[in-house]
Motif scaffolding. Structure first.
Motif, PDB file in Angstrom:
ATOM      1  N   GLN A 138       0.843  -1.206   0.000  1.00 16.17           N
ATOM      2  CA  GLN A 138       0.000   0.000   0.000  1.00 16.17           C
ATOM      3  C   GLN A 138       0.877   1.254   0.000  1.00 16.17           C
ATOM      4  N   PHE A 139       1.930   1.236   0.800  1.00 13.88           N
ATOM      5  CA  PHE A 139       2.839   2.380   0.862  1.00 13.88           C
ATOM      6  C   PHE A 139       3.567   2.568  -0.466  1.00 13.88           C
ATOM      7  N   LEU A 140       4.084   1.473  -1.021  1.00 14.57           N
ATOM      8  CA  LEU A 140       4.846   1.542  -2.268  1.00 14.57           C
ATOM      9  C   LEU A 140       4.001   1.984  -3.456  1.00 14.57           C
ATOM     10  N   CYS A 141       2.698   1.785  -3.372  1.00 12.74           N
ATOM     11  CA  CYS A 141       1.790   2.141  -4.469  1.00 12.74           C
ATOM     12  C   CYS A 141       0.851   3.287  -4.090  1.00 12.74           C
ATOM     13  N   ARG A 142       1.249   4.112  -3.152  1.00 15.77           N
ATOM     14  CA  ARG A 142       0.375   5.188  -2.686  1.00 15.77           C
ATOM     15  C   ARG A 142       0.110   6.262  -3.729  1.00 15.77           C
ATOM     16  N   GLY A 143       0.863   6.271  -4.809  1.00 16.46           N
ATOM     17  CA  GLY A 143       0.652   7.243  -5.874  1.00 16.46           C
ATOM     18  C   GLY A 143      -0.715   7.137  -6.521  1.00 16.46           C
ATOM     19  N   TYR A 144      -1.324   5.968  -6.450  1.00 20.95           N
ATOM     20  CA  TYR A 144      -2.677   5.796  -7.004  1.00 20.95           C
ATOM     21  C   TYR A 144      -3.711   6.613  -6.232  1.00 20.95           C
ATOM     22  N   ASP A 145      -3.424   6.909  -4.990  1.00 23.05           N
ATOM     23  CA  ASP A 145      -4.358   7.660  -4.142  1.00 23.05           C
ATOM     24  C   ASP A 145      -4.091   9.162  -4.160  1.00 23.05           C
ATOM     25  N   GLN A 146      -3.197   9.613  -5.039  1.00 25.19           N
ATOM     26  CA  GLN A 146      -2.841  11.029  -5.111  1.00 25.19           C
ATOM     27  C   GLN A 146      -3.201  11.587  -6.482  1.00 25.19           C
ATOM     28  N   SER A 147      -3.408  12.901  -6.520  1.00 27.84           N
ATOM     29  CA  SER A 147      -3.665  13.577  -7.792  1.00 27.84           C
ATOM     30  C   SER A 147      -2.700  14.739  -7.939  1.00 27.84           C
ATOM     31  N   LEU A 148      -2.502  15.168  -9.170  1.00 28.04           N
ATOM     32  CA  LEU A 148      -1.600  16.282  -9.443  1.00 28.04           C
ATOM     33  C   LEU A 148      -2.077  17.550  -8.741  1.00 28.04           C
ATOM     34  N   GLU A 149      -3.376  17.808  -8.778  1.00 27.54           N
ATOM     35  CA  GLU A 149      -3.937  19.003  -8.131  1.00 27.54           C
ATOM     36  C   GLU A 149      -3.673  18.987  -6.631  1.00 27.54           C
ATOM     37  N   GLU A 150      -3.850  17.833  -6.028  1.00 21.35           N
ATOM     38  CA  GLU A 150      -3.614  17.663  -4.594  1.00 21.35           C
ATOM     39  C   GLU A 150      -2.135  17.883  -4.252  1.00 21.35           C
ATOM     40  N   ILE A 151      -1.257  17.352  -5.076  1.00 20.72           N
ATOM     41  CA  ILE A 151       0.187  17.466  -4.839  1.00 20.72           C
ATOM     42  C   ILE A 151       0.643  18.924  -4.959  1.00 20.72           C
ATOM     43  N   VAL A 152       0.227  19.603  -6.039  1.00 22.86           N
ATOM     44  CA  VAL A 152       0.663  20.981  -6.273  1.00 22.86           C
ATOM     45  C   VAL A 152       0.020  21.921  -5.268  1.00 22.86           C
ATOM     46  N   ASN A 153      -1.242  21.715  -4.966  1.00 22.07           N
ATOM     47  CA  ASN A 153      -1.955  22.458  -3.923  1.00 22.07           C
ATOM     48  C   ASN A 153      -1.772  23.981  -4.048  1.00 22.07           C
ATOM     49  N   GLY A 154      -1.825  24.472  -5.289  1.00 26.96           N
ATOM     50  CA  GLY A 154      -1.752  25.917  -5.501  1.00 26.96           C
ATOM     51  C   GLY A 154      -0.382  26.542  -5.331  1.00 26.96           C
ATOM     52  N   ALA A 155       0.665  25.746  -5.191  1.00 26.28           N
ATOM     53  CA  ALA A 155       2.006  26.285  -4.936  1.00 26.28           C
ATOM     54  C   ALA A 155       2.678  26.738  -6.230  1.00 26.28           C
ATOM     55  N   LEU A 156       2.026  27.669  -6.925  1.00 28.10           N
ATOM     56  CA  LEU A 156       2.586  28.326  -8.103  1.00 28.10           C
ATOM     57  C   LEU A 156       2.725  29.795  -7.765  1.00 28.10           C
ATOM     58  N   PHE A 157       3.887  30.372  -8.064  1.00 25.64           N
ATOM     59  CA  PHE A 157       4.169  31.724  -7.633  1.00 25.64           C
ATOM     60  C   PHE A 157       4.616  32.583  -8.807  1.00 25.64           C
ATOM     61  N   ALA A 158       4.104  33.795  -8.865  1.00 21.85           N
ATOM     62  CA  ALA A 158       4.484  34.723  -9.928  1.00 21.85           C
ATOM     63  C   ALA A 158       5.985  34.968  -9.860  1.00 21.85           C
ATOM     64  N   SER A 159       6.618  35.034 -11.050  1.00 19.28           N
ATOM     65  CA  SER A 159       8.053  35.260 -11.112  1.00 19.28           C
ATOM     66  C   SER A 159       8.407  35.832 -12.478  1.00 19.28           C
ATOM     67  N   THR A 160       9.361  36.739 -12.473  1.00 23.80           N
ATOM     68  CA  THR A 160       9.857  37.278 -13.739  1.00 23.80           C
ATOM     69  C   THR A 160      11.027  36.439 -14.262  1.00 23.80           C
ATOM     70  N   ASN A 161      11.443  35.431 -13.512  1.00 23.67           N
ATOM     71  CA  ASN A 161      12.543  34.577 -13.947  1.00 23.67           C
ATOM     72  C   ASN A 161      12.151  33.833 -15.218  1.00 23.67           C
ATOM     73  N   ASP A 162      13.010  33.900 -16.218  1.00 24.26           N
ATOM     74  CA  ASP A 162      12.766  33.136 -17.440  1.00 24.26           C
ATOM     75  C   ASP A 162      13.998  32.289 -17.788  1.00 24.26           C
ATOM     76  N   GLU A 163      14.794  31.994 -16.760  1.00 21.58           N
ATOM     77  CA  GLU A 163      15.977  31.151 -16.916  1.00 21.58           C
ATOM     78  C   GLU A 163      15.680  29.750 -16.383  1.00 21.58           C
ATOM     79  N   MET A 164      16.477  28.807 -16.795  1.00 25.13           N
ATOM     80  CA  MET A 164      16.292  27.409 -16.442  1.00 25.13           C
ATOM     81  C   MET A 164      16.317  27.180 -14.929  1.00 25.13           C
ATOM     82  N   VAL A 165      15.366  26.402 -14.461  1.00 25.69           N
ATOM     83  CA  VAL A 165      15.298  25.969 -13.066  1.00 25.69           C
ATOM     84  C   VAL A 165      15.492  24.453 -13.075  1.00 25.69           C
ATOM     85  N   ILE A 166      16.441  23.985 -12.260  1.00 24.58           N
ATOM     86  CA  ILE A 166      16.743  22.551 -12.234  1.00 24.58           C
ATOM     87  C   ILE A 166      16.659  22.030 -10.814  1.00 24.58           C
ATOM     88  N   VAL A 167      16.011  20.889 -10.660  1.00 22.47           N
ATOM     89  CA  VAL A 167      16.058  20.129  -9.406  1.00 22.47           C
ATOM     90  C   VAL A 167      16.674  18.794  -9.797  1.00 22.47           C
TER      91      VAL A 167
END
Length: 185
Positions: A38-67
């Motif tokens: 259940q733990f290893l397959c918990r991704g089935y119980d998640q959605s993109l909207e739930e994960i992002v949860n509105g964490a988008l922020f205005a930015s004038t940056n137009d350069e590459m962002v890498i994680v």
């Protein structure tokens, strides 16, 4: 995923392997294995909207962002054995950036499903593109597959690399090369 049903199934698997699920060392194993799955397959119980949860922020940056070097753990859909590795994710913002931890959470959500690495790479790229509307998205995953190491050809030192390049990363050789250099490839 019903814990009761999974537990019963693991009990049957252990029995069908010729073991006694009631012996001391295996008592409780069916339920522990069910909880682990259940733990290893918990991704089935998640959605993109739930994960992002509105964490988008205005930015004038137009350069590459890498994680880079985001650890990932997934299960091969063909043998249900683990593949373990890391993802490198980049995007070029167009007016908004996503919260840093959300990139890793997107990787985890898709990795925590029965998967093949090629599809996992594409799902992460498509998700980040849809959420950020970035000018471009790049994802590289490198992983070791237990289905190739523990069974079959038993190649201990092999690893698989997959990539998806969208937008500017696909269209511009220089952008793609900058990303690959920055992640050390």
């Amino acid at each position: 995923m019903s814990l009761e049903n999974l537990t019963r199934n693991y009990h049957d698997i252990i029995s069908n392997l010729g073991e006694d699920p009631e012996r001391d060392g295996l008592k409780g194993t069916p339920q522990r294995a069910a909880k682990a799955m259940q733990f290893l397959c918990r991704g089935y119980d998640q959605s993109l909207e739930e994960i992002v949860n509105g964490a988008l922020f205005a930015s004038t940056n137009d350069e590459m962002v890498i994680v880079k070097d985001i650890e990932l753990y997934s299960l091969c859909e063909h043998h249900m054995l683990p593949f373990i590795g890391k993802a490198h994710v980049a995007y070029i913002p167009t007016g908004k950036v996503i919260g840093l931890s959300k990139v890793a959470r997107i990787v985890d959500m898709y990795a925590r499903r029965l998967q093949i690495q090629e599809n996992l790479t594409r799902e992460i790229a498509d998700a980040l593109q849809s959420v950020t509307n970035a000018k471009g998205v790049a994802v590289v995953i490198e992983a070791k597959h237990m289905c190739m190491m523990m069974r079959g050809v038993e190649k201990q030192n092999s690893s698989m690399h997959s990539s998806v390049m969208l937008g500017a990363f696909r269209e511009s050789f220089n952008t793609r090369q900058e990303f690959l250099q920055l992640i050390g490839r």
